[in-house]
Design a protein around this motif. Sequence first.
Motif, PDB file in Angstrom:
ATOM      1  N   MET A 155       0.842  -1.233   0.000  1.00 51.23           N
ATOM      2  CA  MET A 155       0.000   0.000   0.000  1.00 51.23           C
ATOM      3  C   MET A 155       0.864   1.265   0.000  1.00 51.23           C
ATOM      4  N   TRP A 156       2.000   1.238   0.754  1.00 52.50           N
ATOM      5  CA  TRP A 156       2.874   2.423   0.821  1.00 52.50           C
ATOM      6  C   TRP A 156       3.456   2.739  -0.545  1.00 52.50           C
ATOM      7  N   TRP A 157       3.956   1.660  -1.205  1.00 48.16           N
ATOM      8  CA  TRP A 157       4.511   1.897  -2.555  1.00 48.16           C
ATOM      9  C   TRP A 157       3.443   2.408  -3.522  1.00 48.16           C
ATOM     10  N   THR A 158       2.247   1.923  -3.387  1.00 48.71           N
ATOM     11  CA  THR A 158       1.162   2.391  -4.288  1.00 48.71           C
ATOM     12  C   THR A 158       0.842   3.875  -4.047  1.00 48.71           C
ATOM     13  N   THR A 159       0.745   4.258  -2.792  1.00 52.13           N
ATOM     14  CA  THR A 159       0.447   5.660  -2.455  1.00 52.13           C
ATOM     15  C   THR A 159       1.554   6.597  -2.930  1.00 52.13           C
ATOM     16  N   ALA A 160       2.810   6.167  -2.694  1.00 52.84           N
ATOM     17  CA  ALA A 160       3.945   6.989  -3.120  1.00 52.84           C
ATOM     18  C   ALA A 160       3.966   7.165  -4.641  1.00 52.84           C
ATOM     19  N   GLY A 161       3.622   6.128  -5.371  1.00 54.04           N
ATOM     20  CA  GLY A 161       3.612   6.224  -6.832  1.00 54.04           C
ATOM     21  C   GLY A 161       2.559   7.204  -7.338  1.00 54.04           C
ATOM     22  N   VAL A 162       1.380   7.125  -6.705  1.00 60.60           N
ATOM     23  CA  VAL A 162       0.303   8.039  -7.094  1.00 60.60           C
ATOM     24  C   VAL A 162       0.712   9.488  -6.829  1.00 60.60           C
ATOM     25  N   ALA A 163       1.350   9.736  -5.690  1.00 62.23           N
ATOM     26  CA  ALA A 163       1.765  11.113  -5.351  1.00 62.23           C
ATOM     27  C   ALA A 163       2.801  11.631  -6.344  1.00 62.23           C
ATOM     28  N   VAL A 164       3.751  10.772  -6.707  1.00 66.38           N
ATOM     29  CA  VAL A 164       4.790  11.189  -7.658  1.00 66.38           C
ATOM     30  C   VAL A 164       4.174  11.541  -9.011  1.00 66.38           C
ATOM     31  N   ILE A 165       3.227  10.693  -9.415  1.00 61.90           N
ATOM     32  CA  ILE A 165       2.569  10.954 -10.721  1.00 61.90           C
ATOM     33  C   ILE A 165       1.793  12.269 -10.686  1.00 61.90           C
ATOM     34  N   ALA A 166       1.106  12.498  -9.535  1.00 58.66           N
ATOM     35  CA  ALA A 166       0.329  13.754  -9.422  1.00 58.66           C
ATOM     36  C   ALA A 166       1.226  14.971  -9.458  1.00 58.66           C
ATOM     37  N   LEU A 167       2.376  14.908  -8.728  1.00 53.80           N
ATOM     38  CA  LEU A 167       3.300  16.036  -8.739  1.00 53.80           C
ATOM     39  C   LEU A 167       3.878  16.266 -10.124  1.00 53.80           C
ATOM     40  N   ALA A 168       4.208  15.188 -10.788  1.00 54.95           N
ATOM     41  CA  ALA A 168       4.771  15.330 -12.144  1.00 54.95           C
ATOM     42  C   ALA A 168       3.758  15.966 -13.086  1.00 54.95           C
ATOM     43  N   GLY A 169       2.473  15.564 -12.951  1.00 55.55           N
ATOM     44  CA  GLY A 169       1.420  16.136 -13.810  1.00 55.55           C
ATOM     45  C   GLY A 169       1.226  17.635 -13.539  1.00 55.55           C
ATOM     46  N   ALA A 170       1.288  18.002 -12.247  1.00 56.47           N
ATOM     47  CA  ALA A 170       1.107  19.418 -11.890  1.00 56.47           C
ATOM     48  C   ALA A 170       2.256  20.256 -12.428  1.00 56.47           C
ATOM     49  N   ALA A 171       3.481  19.746 -12.311  1.00 57.19           N
ATOM     50  CA  ALA A 171       4.637  20.488 -12.811  1.00 57.19           C
ATOM     51  C   ALA A 171       4.568  20.654 -14.316  1.00 57.19           C
ATOM     52  N   ALA A 172       4.154  19.600 -14.997  1.00 59.95           N
ATOM     53  CA  ALA A 172       4.038  19.679 -16.467  1.00 59.95           C
ATOM     54  C   ALA A 172       2.995  20.717 -16.858  1.00 59.95           C
ATOM     55  N   GLY A 173       1.881  20.818 -16.108  1.00 63.06           N
ATOM     56  CA  GLY A 173       0.835  21.806 -16.403  1.00 63.06           C
ATOM     57  C   GLY A 173       1.328  23.233 -16.223  1.00 63.06           C
ATOM     58  N   VAL A 174       2.140  23.443 -15.158  1.00 62.71           N
ATOM     59  CA  VAL A 174       2.678  24.776 -14.906  1.00 62.71           C
ATOM     60  C   VAL A 174       3.606  25.200 -16.037  1.00 62.71           C
ATOM     61  N   LEU A 175       4.474  24.315 -16.442  1.00 61.75           N
ATOM     62  CA  LEU A 175       5.407  24.620 -17.514  1.00 61.75           C
ATOM     63  C   LEU A 175       4.677  24.902 -18.822  1.00 61.75           C
ATOM     64  N   LEU A 176       3.609  24.153 -19.064  1.00 62.50           N
ATOM     65  CA  LEU A 176       2.868  24.350 -20.313  1.00 62.50           C
ATOM     66  C   LEU A 176       2.187  25.709 -20.328  1.00 62.50           C
ATOM     67  N   ARG A 177       1.676  26.165 -19.250  1.00 59.32           N
ATOM     68  CA  ARG A 177       1.006  27.450 -19.170  1.00 59.32           C
ATOM     69  C   ARG A 177       1.996  28.581 -19.387  1.00 59.32           C
ATOM     70  N   ARG A 178       3.203  28.487 -18.767  1.00 59.91           N
ATOM     71  CA  ARG A 178       4.208  29.510 -18.929  1.00 59.91           C
ATOM     72  C   ARG A 178       4.642  29.646 -20.413  1.00 59.91           C
ATOM     73  N   ALA A 179       4.751  28.478 -21.023  1.00 60.50           N
ATOM     74  CA  ALA A 179       5.169  28.486 -22.444  1.00 60.50           C
ATOM     75  C   ALA A 179       4.117  29.183 -23.294  1.00 60.50           C
ATOM     76  N   ARG A 180       2.873  29.002 -23.060  1.00 59.05           N
ATOM     77  CA  ARG A 180       1.808  29.624 -23.832  1.00 59.05           C
ATOM     78  C   ARG A 180       1.791  31.141 -23.565  1.00 59.05           C
ATOM     79  N   ALA A 181       2.048  31.493 -22.291  1.00 59.66           N
ATOM     80  CA  ALA A 181       2.034  32.918 -21.970  1.00 59.66           C
ATOM     81  C   ALA A 181       3.148  33.657 -22.686  1.00 59.66           C
ATOM     82  N   ARG A 182       4.285  33.136 -22.829  1.00 54.39           N
ATOM     83  CA  ARG A 182       5.391  33.759 -23.544  1.00 54.39           C
ATOM     84  C   ARG A 182       5.087  33.941 -25.008  1.00 54.39           C
ATOM     85  N   ARG A 183       4.415  32.995 -25.604  1.00 54.16           N
ATOM     86  CA  ARG A 183       4.098  33.092 -27.016  1.00 54.16           C
ATOM     87  C   ARG A 183       3.136  34.213 -27.275  1.00 54.16           C
ATOM     88  N   LEU A 184       2.253  34.511 -26.404  1.00 52.95           N
ATOM     89  CA  LEU A 184       1.293  35.573 -26.594  1.00 52.95           C
ATOM     90  C   LEU A 184       1.989  36.916 -26.405  1.00 52.95           C
TER      91      LEU A 184
END
Length: 221
Positions: free
Chosen positions: A192-221
């Motif tokens: 269960m611990w390994w499963t929870t840790a994996g989910v958290a890592v995936i969520a953090l990675a997804g959030a970071a990718a979203g932030v980077l994508l937004r910044r990139a779009r803002a620069r283009r405008l």
Amino acid sequence: MRTRRHALPVRTGLGILFLFLGQALALPTAAHAHGDTVKVVVTGQREGHVTTEITWENDGDAIEEAVAATVNSTSPDGSRTMGPWRLVRDAGTRTGWSTAEVLPPGTWKVTVDVGFPSLGHGEKEIAVPVVDPAPSAATPSAAAPGSPSTASGAASPGNASTASGAPVSGTSPSPASSPSATPAGEGDDTTMWWTTAGVAVIALAGAAAGVLLRRARARRL
């Protein structure tokens, strides 16, 4: 007439006197025919009874009359004495005489003195052995190999199984233990611990990718 009256009693008295004299003389004459002494031989003992052979000294004939004799026994050191005992005729013999009494075990000097029908003497050292008591009933022997008591394989209380391999009633085999075995709950918690840790890592990675994508779009405008 008076002479005739006294003649009969006198003759009767003389006849009786001569009869007694004849009987008295007959006994020494009969004894003298066999000799004036008897021969006494102490032959030994029979189950503790002193045994003897008594005959006339002169011709060795058996003594038909009753024998008057005394038997005395003394230990070698003189500390113990037995007797006087009398002799009785052994059944089925003409010359055998023995004591009705029994000597105790040990070594004895036996002396026999005969006083009638003539004088006689004999002595001998005899040994009376110790008689072992009757053997007691045989004790049951130990069960031989292959007997029903051993072939059944009855196990002692400390044994784990009988000869057939089945567990003894009242005992249970000890559970097999494995040194590498881990408790069941501990394995579930780890997964269960390994499963929870994996989910958290995936969520953090997804959030970071979203932030980077937004910044990139803002620069283009």
